[in-house]
Design an enzyme around this catalytic site. Structure first.
Site, short mmCIF file in Angstrom:
data_model
loop_
_atom_site.label_atom_id
_atom_site.label_comp_id
_atom_site.label_asym_id
_atom_site.label_seq_id
_atom_site.Cartn_x
_atom_site.Cartn_y
_atom_site.Cartn_z
N ASP A 13 0.81 -1.23 0.00
CA ASP A 13 0.00 0.00 0.00
C ASP A 13 0.84 1.27 0.00
OD1 ASP A 13 -2.27 -1.70 0.28
OD2 ASP A 13 -1.86 -1.81 2.43
N LYS A 16 2.11 2.34 -5.01
CA LYS A 16 2.85 1.87 -6.20
C LYS A 16 2.01 2.05 -7.47
CE LYS A 16 3.33 -2.30 -4.49
NZ LYS A 16 2.88 -2.07 -3.12
N GLY A 40 -4.12 -4.21 -4.26
CA GLY A 40 -5.06 -3.18 -4.66
C GLY A 40 -4.29 -1.95 -5.08
N HIS A 41 -4.33 -1.64 -6.37
CA HIS A 41 -3.61 -0.47 -6.88
C HIS A 41 -4.61 0.56 -7.38
CE1 HIS A 41 0.40 -2.74 -7.84
NE2 HIS A 41 0.15 -2.62 -6.56
N GLN A 222 2.14 -5.89 -3.19
CA GLN A 222 2.46 -6.00 -1.76
C GLN A 222 3.77 -5.28 -1.43
OE1 GLN A 222 1.53 -9.38 -3.24
NE2 GLN A 222 -0.51 -8.64 -2.89
P1 IMP Z 1 -2.65 -12.83 1.87
O1 IMP Z 1 -1.71 -12.28 0.86
O2 IMP Z 1 -4.10 -12.57 1.56
O3 IMP Z 1 -2.37 -14.27 2.19
O4 IMP Z 1 -2.39 -12.06 3.26
C1 IMP Z 1 -1.17 -12.18 4.00
C2 IMP Z 1 -0.78 -10.83 4.62
O5 IMP Z 1 -0.40 -9.94 3.59
C3 IMP Z 1 -1.91 -10.15 5.39
O6 IMP Z 1 -1.33 -9.44 6.48
C4 IMP Z 1 -2.46 -9.15 4.38
O7 IMP Z 1 -3.10 -8.06 4.99
C5 IMP Z 1 -1.19 -8.75 3.67
N1 IMP Z 1 -1.40 -8.28 2.29
C6 IMP Z 1 -1.63 -9.03 1.21
N2 IMP Z 1 -1.74 -8.25 0.11
C7 IMP Z 1 -1.55 -7.00 0.51
C8 IMP Z 1 -1.50 -5.74 -0.18
O8 IMP Z 1 -1.62 -5.65 -1.40
N3 IMP Z 1 -1.27 -4.65 0.60
C9 IMP Z 1 -1.06 -4.73 1.94
N4 IMP Z 1 -1.10 -5.87 2.61
C10 IMP Z 1 -1.33 -7.00 1.91
#
Ligand code: IMP
Length: 429
Positions: A13, A16, A40-41, A222
């Site tokens: 977040d 990017k 989420g972009h 991420q």
């Molecule tokens: P998962 O990727 O859904 O398995 O989540 C694993 C961890 O990564 C959790 O803490 C999510 O909140 C975090 N996470 C996954 N994708 C994002 C992102 O795009 N932005 C911020 N945190 C993320």
């Protein structure tokens, strides 16, 4: 020099999406290399707001090849819905291709994501519930269904039948409901029919573009500290958001990467559980959350907010071999008063200047802060470095010095125009 990786240098977040959009307009190929629709972009352009989860931001530029790389986990339903949403805002899109090696996310992955989180109880990871972890688990277990299998009707039916039989047992064991194979197969076969034309050889496209000196942008999702290997394990995602993931997820070698820009907020945020030494639990944290509208794009969850952690950022710079930093959301820090930045950690009574090697130590680390002057000015209209108040300039210089990484770009608002390029040489060379 023509290849550039854009990587999240914190916990995701970092804004990017905007940066990839700005630089993607200058690239011939934009390729996403990891993750799925857990990302989420947000891209704001021409008065329209686009929310991307799977599509590379290059999709908005006609004539640009956008690729979903083999390192990704792609939800077909989510992808088709996202394409429809995006076409409703902008009918003409760039050319989209999907690697046959990308893994496919199915409803049983999402169901298992929820069931496994429930089973973890207080130790839950706080995932986005998009089935990303279970999909990558299948990849590692070598039972996953890849895009190449998905669009081959015979292979797809055979593989899905085997996997569903197994997943149904697993879901029942965890207290969930089994899924009906025939209806799942029918629904997903219809998605496969729509997606088939996009599934094409992509590694070769990227390799040829690199060999021909074309501008190739590798789009990270991420952030560094959510990386499966380099993040705050087990509170991480299941793929490789770091710059190394760009090679693994697209089929180019490390010497094909010229520049790496690490995108970093002027403060820190995190969604989900896990260590966050500079987290604020007070009014200032709430002020940053409100001023920065720090609520998740995918899940709507309030993001945890805190001061900028320069110990972590320096580590991130090294993990990613950053050429430069992109400091975003500087405008959000107006009116928060004096600004603190962590320049060390106290661990077991000792002050250290690096990230500890175990997550437990990182969790218990007390940040050692330095206080810098804040600013009250609205900087969203600044056009150049010289337009910025001295305290903003000093903040940027402090970050550069503490991380030994030059600032290449500053972002002072969500619009494409609210971008100040300080070092063009660190972008495309
Ligand atoms: P998962 O990727 O859904 O398995 O989540 C694993 C961890 O990564 C959790 O803490 C999510 O909140 C975090 N996470 C996954 N994708 C994002 C992102 O795009 N932005 C911020 N945190 C993320």
């Amino acid at each position: 020099m023509a290849t550039l990786v854009i990587v999240g240098s914190q916990w995701g977040d970092e804004a990017k999406g905007k940066i990839v959009d700005v630089l993607g307009s200058e690239a011939e190929v934009v390729v996403r290399y990891s993750g799925g629709n857990n990302a989420g972009h947000t891209v704001i352009t021409g008065g329209k707001t686009f929310k991307f989860q799977l599509l590379p931001a290059g999709i908005l530029h006609e004539g640009t090849i956008s690729i979903l790389g083999g390192g990704m986990a792609v939800c077909p339903k989510g992808l088709l819905e996202e394409l429809e949403r995006t076409r409703a805002l902008q009918p003409e899109l760039g050319d989209l291709r999907i690697s046959p090696a990308a893994h496919v996310v199915f409803p049983y992955h999402r169901a298992l994501d929820a069931l496994e989180e429930k089973a973890r109880g207080d130790d839950k990871i706080g995932t986005t519930s998009r089935g990303i972890g279970p999909c990558y688990t299948d990849k590692v277990q070598r039972t996953g269904i890849r895009m190449g299998d998905f669009v081959n009707p015979d292979k797809f039916r055979d593989k899905l039948a085997t996997v569903v039989a197994f997943k149904n047992k697993l879901m029942t064991l965890l207290g969930g409901e089994p899924m009906d194979f025939e209806s799942l197969h029918a629904e997903y076969s219809a998605y496969a029919d729509q997606i088939r034309p996009m599934v094409q050889e992509t590694d070769h496209v990227v390799q040829e573009a690199v060999a021909n000196g074309a501008r190739v942008l590798f789009e990270g999702a991420q952030g560094t500290f959510l990386d499966l290997d380099h993040g705050t394990y087990p509170y991480v995602t299941s793929s490789h958001p770091t710059a190394g993931g760009a090679c693994l997820g697209t089929g180019v070698g490390p010497r094909s990467i010229d520049n790496v820009l690490g995108v970093c907020k002027a403060y820190s945020t995190r969604v989900g559980s896990g260590p966050f030494p500079t987290e604020l639990h007070d009014e200032t944290g709430e002020q940053i959350r409100q001023q920065g509208n720090e609520f998740g794009t995918v899940t709507g969850r309030p993001r945890r907010c805190g001061w900028l952690d320069l110990v972590a950022l320096k580590h991130s710079s090294r993990i990613n071999s950053m050429s430069g930093l992109v400091l975003t959301r500087l405008d959000v820090m107006a009116n928060v008063g004096p600004i603190q930045v962590a320049t060390g950690y106290e661990v077991d009574g000792q002050v250290i200047g690096h990230v500890p090697s175990t997550p437990e130590e990182w969790e218990s680390a007390k940040p050692v802060f330095e206080t810098l002057a804040g600013w009250d000015e609205d900087i969203t209209g600044a056009q150049s470095w010289d337009d910025l108040p001295k305290n903003v300039q000093d903040y940027v210089r402090f970050v550069e010095h503490a991380t030994s990484t030059p600032a290449a770009i500053l972002s002072i608002g969500p619009d494409r125009k609210q971008t100040i390029v300080l070092r063009p040489d660190l972008i495309w060379g």
